[in-house]
Design a protein around this motif. Sequence first.
Motif, PDB file in Angstrom:
ATOM      1  N   VAL A  39       0.842  -1.200   0.000  1.00 40.61           N
ATOM      2  CA  VAL A  39       0.000   0.000   0.000  1.00 40.61           C
ATOM      3  C   VAL A  39       0.877   1.249   0.000  1.00 40.61           C
ATOM      4  O   VAL A  39       0.632   2.193  -0.758  1.00 40.61           O
ATOM      5  N   TYR A  40       1.907   1.257   0.842  1.00 41.63           N
ATOM      6  CA  TYR A  40       2.801   2.416   0.898  1.00 41.63           C
ATOM      7  C   TYR A  40       3.536   2.626  -0.421  1.00 41.63           C
ATOM      8  O   TYR A  40       3.711   3.763  -0.865  1.00 41.63           O
ATOM      9  N   GLU A  41       3.962   1.545  -1.048  1.00 39.64           N
ATOM     10  CA  GLU A  41       4.616   1.669  -2.355  1.00 39.64           C
ATOM     11  C   GLU A  41       3.669   2.298  -3.369  1.00 39.64           C
ATOM     12  O   GLU A  41       4.061   3.193  -4.126  1.00 39.64           O
ATOM     13  N   GLU A  64      17.303   5.252  -2.799  1.00 33.96           N
ATOM     14  CA  GLU A  64      17.911   4.008  -3.287  1.00 33.96           C
ATOM     15  C   GLU A  64      16.989   2.817  -3.049  1.00 33.96           C
ATOM     16  O   GLU A  64      16.840   1.949  -3.916  1.00 33.96           O
ATOM     17  N   LYS A  65      16.341   2.779  -1.900  1.00 33.60           N
ATOM     18  CA  LYS A  65      15.419   1.683  -1.594  1.00 33.60           C
ATOM     19  C   LYS A  65      14.200   1.714  -2.506  1.00 33.60           C
ATOM     20  O   LYS A  65      13.733   0.674  -2.984  1.00 33.60           O
ATOM     21  N   ILE A  66      13.677   2.907  -2.753  1.00 37.25           N
ATOM     22  CA  ILE A  66      12.508   3.052  -3.639  1.00 37.25           C
ATOM     23  C   ILE A  66      12.857   2.591  -5.047  1.00 37.25           C
ATOM     24  O   ILE A  66      12.112   1.830  -5.668  1.00 37.25           O
ATOM     25  N   VAL A  67      13.997   3.043  -5.552  1.00 40.15           N
ATOM     26  CA  VAL A  67      14.413   2.675  -6.910  1.00 40.15           C
ATOM     27  C   VAL A  67      14.663   1.171  -7.000  1.00 40.15           C
ATOM     28  O   VAL A  67      14.223   0.514  -7.944  1.00 40.15           O
ATOM     29  N   ARG A  68      15.354   0.613  -6.003  1.00 38.86           N
ATOM     30  CA  ARG A  68      15.625  -0.829  -6.000  1.00 38.86           C
ATOM     31  C   ARG A  68      14.311  -1.619  -5.969  1.00 38.86           C
ATOM     32  O   ARG A  68      14.141  -2.585  -6.703  1.00 38.86           O
ATOM     33  N   LEU A  72      12.775  -4.252  -8.771  1.00 39.01           N
ATOM     34  CA  LEU A  72      12.367  -5.612  -8.420  1.00 39.01           C
ATOM     35  C   LEU A  72      10.924  -5.889  -8.853  1.00 39.01           C
ATOM     36  O   LEU A  72      10.628  -6.926  -9.438  1.00 39.01           O
ATOM     37  N   ARG A  73      10.040  -4.938  -8.571  1.00 40.83           N
ATOM     38  CA  ARG A  73       8.633  -5.131  -8.945  1.00 40.83           C
ATOM     39  C   ARG A  73       8.458  -5.192 -10.450  1.00 40.83           C
ATOM     40  O   ARG A  73       7.689  -5.996 -10.957  1.00 40.83           O
ATOM     41  N   SER A  74       9.171  -4.348 -11.179  1.00 47.08           N
ATOM     42  CA  SER A  74       9.014  -4.366 -12.639  1.00 47.08           C
ATOM     43  C   SER A  74       9.611  -5.638 -13.237  1.00 47.08           C
ATOM     44  O   SER A  74       9.102  -6.150 -14.235  1.00 47.08           O
ATOM     45  N   SER A  75      10.659  -6.177 -12.625  1.00 47.23           N
ATOM     46  CA  SER A  75      11.216  -7.431 -13.140  1.00 47.23           C
ATOM     47  C   SER A  75      10.293  -8.610 -12.859  1.00 47.23           C
ATOM     48  O   SER A  75      10.322  -9.611 -13.575  1.00 47.23           O
ATOM     49  N   LEU A  76       9.456  -8.501 -11.848  1.00 47.51           N
ATOM     50  CA  LEU A  76       8.493  -9.558 -11.525  1.00 47.51           C
ATOM     51  C   LEU A  76       7.152  -9.369 -12.237  1.00 47.51           C
ATOM     52  O   LEU A  76       6.316 -10.264 -12.197  1.00 47.51           O
TER      53      LEU A  76
END
Length: 93
Positions: A39-41, A64-68, A72-76
Amino acid sequence: MKDADKNTSIVRLTGIAPEGSAQALRGEFDRSDLEMIRVYEDLIDILMAKRIVLLTDFPQAAQEKIVRRKKLRSSLAPITGMFSADEEGAGLI
């Protein structure tokens, strides 16, 4: 918060679950945390899309955490796209 208030809260929390199921209650909190992260994302994505918040508004470590996480989400995405909206939680991203 006074110590007496803390103890009262603990008693109320443990009182909502049957005796011996504190571990099950903790597991439920952990699952809830994982769901809230999504939800926060999504909230961050919405605020950035509307330009209410910019990525650069966050501290460097958070950026950095947001970008990482976005990477990850786009690769999944191809994998998670195989599931229907009902299986993924009624269409939540």
